[in-house]
Design an enzyme around this catalytic site. Structure first.
Site, PDB file in Angstrom:
ATOM      1  N   ASP A  58     -84.692 -35.021 -56.451  1.00 20.71           N
ATOM      2  CA  ASP A  58     -84.758 -36.118 -57.422  1.00 20.71           C
ATOM      3  C   ASP A  58     -86.086 -36.849 -57.248  1.00 20.71           C
ATOM      4  OD1 ASP A  58     -83.790 -38.529 -59.045  1.00 20.71           O
ATOM      5  OD2 ASP A  58     -81.984 -37.313 -58.964  1.00 20.71           O
ATOM      6  N   ASP A  98     -91.312 -34.726 -49.399  1.00 23.84           N
ATOM      7  CA  ASP A  98     -91.813 -35.183 -50.690  1.00 23.84           C
ATOM      8  C   ASP A  98     -92.734 -34.098 -51.233  1.00 23.84           C
ATOM      9  OD1 ASP A  98     -93.224 -36.289 -52.802  1.00 23.84           O
ATOM     10  OD2 ASP A  98     -93.536 -38.231 -51.835  1.00 23.84           O
ATOM     11  N   HIS A 121     -83.708 -43.823 -59.269  1.00 23.32           N
ATOM     12  CA  HIS A 121     -82.783 -42.783 -59.724  1.00 23.32           C
ATOM     13  C   HIS A 121     -82.173 -41.986 -58.573  1.00 23.32           C
ATOM     14  CE1 HIS A 121     -81.452 -39.096 -61.875  1.00 23.32           C
ATOM     15  NE2 HIS A 121     -81.288 -39.917 -62.901  1.00 23.32           N
ATOM     16  N   ASN A 135     -67.251 -48.339 -44.178  1.00 26.67           N
ATOM     17  CA  ASN A 135     -68.090 -48.893 -43.118  1.00 26.67           C
ATOM     18  C   ASN A 135     -68.326 -50.392 -43.294  1.00 26.67           C
ATOM     19  OD1 ASN A 135     -69.720 -48.720 -45.375  1.00 26.67           O
ATOM     20  ND2 ASN A 135     -71.570 -48.167 -44.235  1.00 26.67           N
ATOM     21  N   ILE A 139     -70.988 -49.820 -51.049  1.00 23.10           N
ATOM     22  CA  ILE A 139     -70.159 -48.963 -51.880  1.00 23.10           C
ATOM     23  C   ILE A 139     -69.568 -47.821 -51.059  1.00 23.10           C
ATOM     24  CG2 ILE A 139     -71.533 -49.537 -53.910  1.00 23.10           C
ATOM     25  CD1 ILE A 139     -72.601 -46.550 -53.644  1.00 23.10           C
ATOM     26  N   ASP A 266     -69.281 -26.729 -67.375  1.00 21.96           N
ATOM     27  CA  ASP A 266     -68.145 -26.229 -66.593  1.00 21.96           C
ATOM     28  C   ASP A 266     -67.082 -27.289 -66.356  1.00 21.96           C
ATOM     29  OD1 ASP A 266     -69.157 -23.437 -65.646  1.00 21.96           O
ATOM     30  OD2 ASP A 266     -70.825 -24.797 -65.254  1.00 21.96           O
ATOM     31  N   SER A 303     -76.521 -37.919 -65.089  1.00 23.72           N
ATOM     32  CA  SER A 303     -76.941 -37.883 -63.679  1.00 23.72           C
ATOM     33  C   SER A 303     -75.829 -38.379 -62.766  1.00 23.72           C
ATOM     34  CB  SER A 303     -78.172 -38.760 -63.468  1.00 23.72           C
ATOM     35  OG  SER A 303     -79.310 -38.226 -64.072  1.00 23.72           O
TER      36      SER A 303
END
Length: 676
Positions: A58, A98, A121, A135, A139, A266, A303
């Site tokens: 990404d 990278d 992104h 944790n 999120i 799919d 995405s």
């Protein structure tokens, strides 16, 4: 040019059903989509997928993010020293690479012309798939502890060069990723991209890609008419190479922006109103807004749906490490909730339906063969032909005599499911001083059948392995002389019919051969591993089921002719690569256990016993607790006490017990017996 499946900003209010396994993460309640796919019910079954690696190719992932860092992949063959330790041409690629700026840090760079959506992104996608779960931070990822391999192949605007993407895919494939997340689209076919994804596919990597966000179109893009890539890529035989993912909303309806089409899609997954991890860089800003938050929302796009599917596949594979990648994908697709009625204009155009993680994980868990591991143990010498069936703590459950009680030549023993009923049979052979009588018993010790493996006058003993060589669900019996006869490996059916034979070592070598069998090369069926007994050069060989030599290597010093024992099992537990490792021990001289891959690269070693014992160390490999990792079991030969030890893949000792009375020094032979 490739571009990220751009973020679409939508605000969405979702339903809130009864919560099952609720993680203690601050913003879990903002993650409506987790309840829509029944993630909480799935987590009641399993949350552990720590061996599964998701490569996020990404615009970069802020790998130091407090809700991602613990799950960031670490290159096991690289250290931070300014050198290319793993020899792949990349220096200090500890957490990925990278490929845009050709440097080791895979984070976004805030290069001139960057955009907010380009910068954040990859970090958003990574958080959705595999932010650390439960944790007390931020999120919850669909998969709580899968490893994230960050690979930057899109620039800080979210655009990408095909060459960088191909390099990133190849890197992920070579470095052991199980899943590759491609949350971007391109409208031009690239043979190079197809070739790279085919390489990943052949290696057992599941590649997941987006249906695209064509919001300018009122209904999204019909991919049957206007294919996008990589989601629509197929091989030369027309087989799909990529898991194509469409996006749905909180009502399970296709989002206005999502592509569709039965040739490319799919499965569908939620793709709107995501709250996720984002890039924290408080000294940077775009259009007057500073990057001063660790979490933000609400983001939408295919995405996001791709990340949900990647996390779901990781959890399925982690639940049952015995699954092949194809089996994991089949489970995901077959367990999806049908949404045709809610999408009458897109019947069968959104794949098999919307992800149902709970049903997928349950199916994955139930496909683990419900078999219990026992030991079948026998004295190596001077203890008579007694076979004891014990539990894993060494408690005797039953026993029987494999040969007449007066026979004291010792027996060799193996086990395997010869008839395909789910329970192993016990196969024994004399260790010496008796004709090569192969006897087959059921788990209760009842004699089922017997046959001669070698001519009647040969009494040098027989070594055994039992394995499903051809993948038909029924194991074959593999034999080789233990001493005094050429190293002729024979393969028999359950009924004792000779199927094939071959020489493992030169015909004049008669020092005996030890055997193992496992899926060494990740090809259909299993292979045969041999090691020479006393007097032979310590050359370990791997053969196909047809006797074709696949590989060979010297284990230890070439001058050490004391003889080797071998076992084989999938020690690293990586479901992408079913290759078993080869475990080698010595028949005399040192109590060392060494683990090799089939090419002879030594992975690890340790001493199974300490003190003055330098005798024969016998070794077994089996997943005793059914967790997907092979356990290594050792037993001393004659001269050592009957101390059975169990080690995990790291060499840490676990359960151990005495097979017979502690003062018995005749050695132990044994096998692992799996029963329903």
């Amino acid at each position: 040019m490739l571009r990220s499946a751009s973020l679409v900003v939508l605000i969405f209010t979702a339903f809130d059903p009864v919560i099952a396994a609720t993680p203690a993460d601050s913003y879990f309640q903002s993650q409506w989509y987790l309840r829509r796919i029944q993630a909480t019910d799935a987590w009641d079954i399993n949350t552990d997928s720590r061996t599964i690696v998701i490569a996020v190719i990404d615009s970069g992932v802020q790998w130091q993010h407090p809700d991602l860092e613990a799950n960031i992949w670490i290159n096991p063959k690289e250290i931070s020293d300014g050198r290319d330790n793993d020899g792949n041409g990349l220096i200090d690629d500890i957490h990925g690479w990278d490929f845009v700026n050709d440097q080791s840090d895979p984070s976004p760079k805030f290069k001139s012309g960057f955009t907010e959506s380009g910068i954040i992104h990859g970090t958003i996608v990574a958080g959705i798939a595999a932010a650390v779960g439960n944790n007390n931070e931020g999120i919850t990822g669909v998969s709580w502890n899968s490893k994230i391999m960050p690979l930057k192949a899109l620039d800080d605007q979210g655009n990408g060069d095909m060459r960088a993407v191909i390099k990133a895919i190849d890197y992920a494939t070579v470095k052991g990723a199980n899943i590759i997340n491609l949350s971007f689209v391109g409208f031009s076919y690239s043979a190079g991209l197809k070739d790279a994804i085919e390489r990943a596919h052949r290696a057992g990597v599941l590649v997941v890609s987006a249906a695209g966000n064509e919001q300018a179109l009122s209904n999204g893009l019909d991919l049957n008419q206007h294919p996008i890539y990589p989601a629509c890529l197929r091989d030369n035989a027309g087989k799909k190479l990529v898991v194509g993912v469409a996006a749905t909303d909180g009502l399970d309806q296709k989002t206005p922006f999502s592509g569709y089409g039965d040739r490319c899609i799919d499965i569908a997954a939620p793709g709107v109103s995501f709250y996720s991890t984002t890039v924290y860089a408080p000294d940077k800003s775009a259009a007057g807004d500073f990057f001063n938050l660790h979490y933000d929302g609400y983001w939408s796009g295919t995405s996001m749906a791709v990340a949900v599917v990647s996390g779901a596949l990781a959890l399925i594979e982690g639940t049952n490490p015995g699954l092949s990648p194809e089996q994991a994908l089949t489970i995901l697709l077959s367990s999806a909730d049908t949404i045709n009625q809610l999408n009458p204009d897109y019947i069968n155009q959104l794949g098999r339906g919307r992800v149902n993680l709970a049903q997928a994980v349950l199916t994955s868990a139930l496909t683990i063969k419900n078999r219990t591991a026992h030991f079948a143990l026998t004295p190596a010498t001077s203890g008579g032909p007694l076979v004891e069936i014990t539990d894993q703590a060494g408690r005797v459950e039953k026993d029987f005599f494999a040969f007449p009680t007066y026979f004291t030549g010792g027996i060799n023993i193996a086990a395997g499911d010869l008839d395909g009923d789910g329970s192993d049979e016990i196969i024994v052979a004399p260790k010496s001083d008796r004709e090569a009588d192969i006897r087959i018993f059921n788990e209760s010790g009842v004699l089922l059948h017997h046959f001669l493996a070698y001519p009647y006058d040969f009494k040098g003993g027989v070594n055994l392995a039992v394995s499903d060589l051809d993948g038909d669900g029924k194991a074959e019996i593999i034999t080789v002389p233990a001493f005094g006869r050429s190293a002729e490996v024979k393969i028999f059916s359950q009924a004792g019919h000779l199927l094939r034979s071959f020489l493992a070592y030169p015909e004049n070598f008669k020092g005996g051969v030890n055997l193992a069998s496992a899926d060494i090369t990740d090809s259909p069926g299993k292979e045969i591993v041999t090691a020479p007994g006393k007097g032979g050069i310590p050359q370990v060989k791997t053969f196909s089921k047809d006797g074709r030599l696949i590989s060979h290597f010297i284990a230890g010093l070439k001058s050490n002719t004391s003889g080797l024992r071998v076992a084989a099992g999938d020690v690293d537990g990586n479901p992408r690569r079913r290759q078993a490792e080869i475990i080698v021990s010595h028949m005399a001289g040192e109590p060392t256990i060494a683990i090799y891959d089939f090419r002879g690269n030594r992975r690890q070693q340790w001493d199974a016993y300490t003190g003055s014992f330098t005798g024969d160390v016998r070794v077994l490999a089996s997943d005793l607790n059914r967790d997907g990792f092979t356990d290594i079991i050792t037993m001393p030969g004659p001269g050592g006490g009957p101390h059975v030890r169990v080690f995990d893949r790291t060499g840490e000792i676990g359960p151990s017990f005495y097979a017979f009375l502690p003062d018995f020094t005749g050695g132990v032979n044994g096998t692992v017996l799996l029963t329903k």
